[in-house]
Design an enzyme around this catalytic site. Structure first.
Site, PDB file in Angstrom:
ATOM      1  N   CYS A 135      52.852  35.773  47.049  1.00  0.00           N
ATOM      2  CA  CYS A 135      52.783  35.216  45.687  1.00  0.00           C
ATOM      3  C   CYS A 135      54.125  35.485  44.994  1.00  0.00           C
ATOM      4  O   CYS A 135      54.510  36.649  44.805  1.00  0.00           O
ATOM      5  CB  CYS A 135      51.639  35.856  44.920  1.00  0.00           C
ATOM      6  SG  CYS A 135      50.098  35.881  45.871  1.00  0.00           S
ATOM      7  N   CYS A 143      38.620  47.077  34.381  1.00  0.00           N
ATOM      8  CA  CYS A 143      38.899  46.182  35.505  1.00  0.00           C
ATOM      9  C   CYS A 143      39.740  46.902  36.557  1.00  0.00           C
ATOM     10  O   CYS A 143      40.831  47.387  36.261  1.00  0.00           O
ATOM     11  CB  CYS A 143      39.629  44.944  35.000  1.00  0.00           C
ATOM     12  SG  CYS A 143      40.019  43.793  36.327  1.00  0.00           S
ATOM     13  N   CYS A 160      34.676  45.214  36.071  1.00  0.00           N
ATOM     14  CA  CYS A 160      35.328  44.032  36.633  1.00  0.00           C
ATOM     15  C   CYS A 160      36.173  44.516  37.806  1.00  0.00           C
ATOM     16  O   CYS A 160      36.691  45.639  37.774  1.00  0.00           O
ATOM     17  CB  CYS A 160      36.210  43.374  35.571  1.00  0.00           C
ATOM     18  SG  CYS A 160      37.133  41.946  36.209  1.00  0.00           S
ATOM     19  N   CYS A 203      51.261  44.653  49.593  1.00  0.00           N
ATOM     20  CA  CYS A 203      50.396  43.500  49.867  1.00  0.00           C
ATOM     21  C   CYS A 203      51.087  42.526  50.820  1.00  0.00           C
ATOM     22  O   CYS A 203      52.264  42.215  50.657  1.00  0.00           O
ATOM     23  CB  CYS A 203      50.037  42.800  48.558  1.00  0.00           C
ATOM     24  SG  CYS A 203      48.897  41.426  48.808  1.00  0.00           S
ATOM     25  N   ARG A 228      41.468  34.963  27.444  1.00  0.00           N
ATOM     26  CA  ARG A 228      42.216  36.228  27.306  1.00  0.00           C
ATOM     27  C   ARG A 228      43.715  36.003  27.240  1.00  0.00           C
ATOM     28  O   ARG A 228      44.314  35.374  28.113  1.00  0.00           O
ATOM     29  CB  ARG A 228      41.890  37.168  28.475  1.00  0.00           C
ATOM     30  CG  ARG A 228      42.586  38.527  28.318  1.00  0.00           C
ATOM     31  CD  ARG A 228      42.153  39.541  29.361  1.00  0.00           C
ATOM     32  NE  ARG A 228      40.729  39.675  29.392  1.00  0.00           N
ATOM     33  CZ  ARG A 228      40.004  39.639  30.513  1.00  0.00           C
ATOM     34  NH1 ARG A 228      40.592  39.498  31.665  1.00  0.00           N
ATOM     35  NH2 ARG A 228      38.700  39.758  30.453  1.00  0.00           N
ATOM     36  N   CYS A 247      54.721  38.092  42.152  1.00  0.00           N
ATOM     37  CA  CYS A 247      54.038  39.391  42.162  1.00  0.00           C
ATOM     38  C   CYS A 247      54.901  40.556  42.640  1.00  0.00           C
ATOM     39  O   CYS A 247      55.423  40.541  43.764  1.00  0.00           O
ATOM     40  CB  CYS A 247      52.780  39.301  43.024  1.00  0.00           C
ATOM     41  SG  CYS A 247      51.815  40.834  42.937  1.00  0.00           S
ATOM     42  N   CYS A 266      35.811  35.703  36.264  1.00  0.00           N
ATOM     43  CA  CYS A 266      36.992  35.819  35.413  1.00  0.00           C
ATOM     44  C   CYS A 266      38.073  35.083  36.192  1.00  0.00           C
ATOM     45  O   CYS A 266      38.451  35.508  37.291  1.00  0.00           O
ATOM     46  CB  CYS A 266      37.345  37.296  35.223  1.00  0.00           C
ATOM     47  SG  CYS A 266      38.931  37.549  34.417  1.00  0.00           S
TER      48      CYS A 266
HETATM   49  N1  SAM Z   1      45.430  40.888  45.042  1.00  0.00           N
HETATM   50  C1  SAM Z   1      44.408  40.297  44.278  1.00  0.00           C
HETATM   51  C2  SAM Z   1      44.614  38.814  44.040  1.00  0.00           C
HETATM   52  O1  SAM Z   1      45.723  38.342  44.171  1.00  0.00           O
HETATM   53  O2  SAM Z   1      43.626  38.151  43.710  1.00  0.00           O
HETATM   54  C3  SAM Z   1      44.160  40.988  42.942  1.00  0.00           C
HETATM   55  C4  SAM Z   1      45.349  41.480  42.144  1.00  0.00           C
HETATM   56  S1  SAM Z   1      46.512  40.236  41.580  1.00  0.00           S
HETATM   57  C5  SAM Z   1      47.837  41.244  41.019  1.00  0.00           C
HETATM   58  C6  SAM Z   1      45.713  39.576  40.139  1.00  0.00           C
HETATM   59  C7  SAM Z   1      46.439  38.541  39.346  1.00  0.00           C
HETATM   60  O3  SAM Z   1      47.488  39.142  38.600  1.00  0.00           O
HETATM   61  C8  SAM Z   1      47.127  37.416  40.047  1.00  0.00           C
HETATM   62  O4  SAM Z   1      46.258  36.416  40.485  1.00  0.00           O
HETATM   63  C9  SAM Z   1      48.061  36.884  38.964  1.00  0.00           C
HETATM   64  O5  SAM Z   1      47.407  35.890  38.204  1.00  0.00           O
HETATM   65  C10 SAM Z   1      48.320  38.124  38.090  1.00  0.00           C
HETATM   66  N2  SAM Z   1      49.723  38.535  38.177  1.00  0.00           N
HETATM   67  C11 SAM Z   1      50.314  39.183  39.190  1.00  0.00           C
HETATM   68  N3  SAM Z   1      51.625  39.378  38.945  1.00  0.00           N
HETATM   69  C12 SAM Z   1      51.869  38.817  37.734  1.00  0.00           C
HETATM   70  C13 SAM Z   1      53.047  38.669  36.948  1.00  0.00           C
HETATM   71  N4  SAM Z   1      54.222  39.117  37.347  1.00  0.00           N
HETATM   72  N5  SAM Z   1      52.940  38.045  35.744  1.00  0.00           N
HETATM   73  C14 SAM Z   1      51.749  37.568  35.327  1.00  0.00           C
HETATM   74  N6  SAM Z   1      50.600  37.676  36.049  1.00  0.00           N
HETATM   75  C15 SAM Z   1      50.658  38.280  37.238  1.00  0.00           C
HETATM   76  C1  DTB Z   2      44.897  38.783  35.297  1.00  0.00           C
HETATM   77  O1  DTB Z   2      44.708  37.558  35.124  1.00  0.00           O
HETATM   78  N1  DTB Z   2      45.963  39.433  34.878  1.00  0.00           N
HETATM   79  C2  DTB Z   2      45.907  40.837  35.249  1.00  0.00           C
HETATM   80  C3  DTB Z   2      44.495  40.943  35.894  1.00  0.00           C
HETATM   81  N2  DTB Z   2      44.036  39.588  35.897  1.00  0.00           N
HETATM   82  C4  DTB Z   2      44.317  41.612  37.171  1.00  0.00           C
HETATM   83  C5  DTB Z   2      47.040  41.303  36.077  1.00  0.00           C
HETATM   84  C6  DTB Z   2      48.391  41.084  35.414  1.00  0.00           C
HETATM   85  C7  DTB Z   2      49.408  41.707  36.296  1.00  0.00           C
HETATM   86  C8  DTB Z   2      50.791  41.682  35.688  1.00  0.00           C
HETATM   87  C9  DTB Z   2      51.797  42.258  36.590  1.00  0.00           C
HETATM   88  C10 DTB Z   2      51.587  43.701  36.932  1.00  0.00           C
HETATM   89  O2  DTB Z   2      51.358  44.547  36.038  1.00  0.00           O
HETATM   90  O3  DTB Z   2      51.695  44.059  38.133  1.00  0.00           O
HETATM   91 FE1  SF4 Z   3      48.986  40.424  46.775  1.00  0.00          FE
HETATM   92 FE2  SF4 Z   3      50.086  40.234  44.374  1.00  0.00          FE
HETATM   93 FE3  SF4 Z   3      49.339  38.031  45.650  1.00  0.00          FE
HETATM   94 FE4  SF4 Z   3      47.441  39.745  44.713  1.00  0.00          FE
HETATM   95  S1  SF4 Z   3      48.897  38.548  43.508  1.00  0.00           S
HETATM   96  S2  SF4 Z   3      47.506  38.764  46.728  1.00  0.00           S
HETATM   97  S3  SF4 Z   3      48.530  41.701  44.985  1.00  0.00           S
HETATM   98  S4  SF4 Z   3      50.943  39.469  46.312  1.00  0.00           S
END
Ligand code: SAM
Ligand code: DTB
Ligand code: SF4
Length: 358
Positions: free
Chosen positions: A71, A111, A142, A67, A274, A74, A202
């Site tokens: 963030c 989802c 979702c 990506c 959740r 992430c 959501c």
């Molecule tokens: N790329 C898209 C976005 O950012 O909207 C969808 C996938 S993104 C991984 C969805 C959500 O996962 C993020 O907005 C964040 O709230 C959650 N997330 C990602 N990494 C995480 C982490 N290490 N711990 C907790 N939540 C995480």
């Molecule tokens: C949300 O709020 N939490 C989920 C889902 N929406 C997409 C993602 C959590 C991701 C946790 C880190 C991972 O497994 O990569």
């Molecule tokens: Fe990309 Fe992770 Fe940010 Fe979603 S949360 S936009 S997958 S870097």
């Protein structure tokens, strides 16, 4: 919260939904003695839900890693070295196989997540095909694909999508410390497109990223003051992944995590709150406190997107020990109002799936 609304809750009368919360009112809720806060949250919970029912969603990463965003929590951001390998968008048949397994294990919502900043227009028909077929299995659908245009949101709705996940992630005041490649306003605009397309929202955030209590209140305030409360509110506890900038952040006090759930329940009484990422490292007792505080939804299945989640056996045993039941929905994927638009009837069913039977 006013004395009047608190008295209404104690008497079992629903309090009207509010969208005008101030930060100081929310901070005052966080500052309540824990027994009082839990009592208030549990009272609100009972006004709108059976507190023994928990909605069960399963996640699948349909496009992992690579990506371009930054963030800082992430593991899927390309710029961090986390060992997550980038993949292409999965084929529909492979997604369907995972959805069938999730349904057989007792999930009612599926989802699909993609590590995109936003989908390209050419990706949308592919995701739409997944949604159509997952829906036909009788699962709620979702998706979480990043920022959407209005046309993209409508295309997903026409394919039968029920919910779109797009998180605010943190307080607007803390946002710049966590993400620089897009602004919180971009997120609010996507949420507007999602609502305008008639999709359910959501939307939640992450705690344990080094935010202050004031900033935690600010996240919940922004969620509760949206034009309509999100239908589902995921509260994630940061999963710390080596290689991400937030790895090594001081962990949130578990009781502050419970307080966050309780305050979310009070502010957004009709939403599914959740208990999301971070459960793998939580004790059963901490999770039980979250359910007492008004959490009524979980991610279920051994994997979140790239990180782990409790084993299904552990969750089934926890539900049995606590006398919890999965919330049942019936998705009528066959009924079409007009060609191309799936109509969903969600009816509570009396039976529990075998996979969750005590
Ligand atoms: N790329 C898209 C976005 O950012 O909207 C969808 C996938 S993104 C991984 C969805 C959500 O996962 C993020 O907005 C964040 O709230 C959650 N997330 C990602 N990494 C995480 C982490 N290490 N711990 C907790 N939540 C995480
Ligand atoms: C949300 O709020 N939490 C989920 C889902 N929406 C997409 C993602 C959590 C991701 C946790 C880190 C991972 O497994 O990569
Ligand atoms: Fe990309 Fe992770 Fe940010 Fe979603 S949360 S936009 S997958 S870097």
């Amino acid at each position: 919260m006013s004395v009047v609304s608190h008295a209404r809750e104690a008497a079992g009368q629903p309090t009207p939904l509010r969208h005008d919360w101030s930060r100081s009112e929310i901070e005052a809720l966080f500052a309540l003695p824990m027994p009082e806060l839990l009592f208030r949250a549990a009272s609100v919970h009972r006004q709108h839900f059976d507190p023994a029912e928990v909605q069960v969603s399963t996640l699948l990463s349909v496009k992992t890693g690579g990506c371009p965003e930054d963030c800082s929590y992430c593991p899927q951001a390309q710029r961090y070295h986390t060992g997550v390998e980038a993949t292409k968008l999965m084929e529909t048949d492979a997604v369907l196989e995972k959805a069938r397994q999730a349904k057989a294990a007792g999930a009612t919502r599926f989802c699909m997540g993609a590590a995109w900043r936003s989908p390209k227009d050419r990706d949308v028909p592919k995701v739409a095909a997944m949604i159509r077929e997952v829906k036909a299995l009788g699962l709620e659908t979702c998706a979480t694909l990043g920022m959407l245009t209005g046309d993209q949101a409508r295309a997903l709705k026409d394919a039968g999508l029920d919910y779109y996940n797009h998180n605010l992630d943190t307080d607007p005041e803390f946002y710049d410390s966590i993400i620089q490649t897009r602004e919180i306003q971009d997120r609010l605009t996507t949420l507007e497109h999602v609502r305008d397309a008639g999709l359910k929202t959501c939307c939640g955030g992450i705690v344990g990223m080094g935010e202050t209590g004031r900033q935690r209140a600010g996240l919940l305030r922004t969620l509760a003051n949206l034009p309509s409360h999100p239908d589902s509110v995921p509260i994630n506890r940061l999963v710390q992944v080596e290689g991400t900038p937030l790895h090594g952040t001081e962990e949130i006090d578990p009781f502050d995590f419970v307080r966050t759930i309780a305050v979310a329940r009070i502010l957004m009484p009709r939403s599914m709150v959740r208990l999301s990422a971070g459960r793998q490292d939580m004790s059963d007792e901490l999770q039980a406190m979250c359910f007492l505080a008004g959490a009524n939804s979980i991610f279920y299945g051994e994997q979140l997107l790239t990180t782990g989640n409790p084993d299904t056996e552990r969750d089934m045993a926890l539900f049995a020990r606590l006398g919890l039941r999965p919330m049942q929905v019936h998705v009528d994927a066959e009924h079409h109002d007009h060609p191309g638009t799936a109509h969903v009837d969600i009816i509570e069913l009396p039976q529990h799936p075998r996979s969750f039977a005590a």
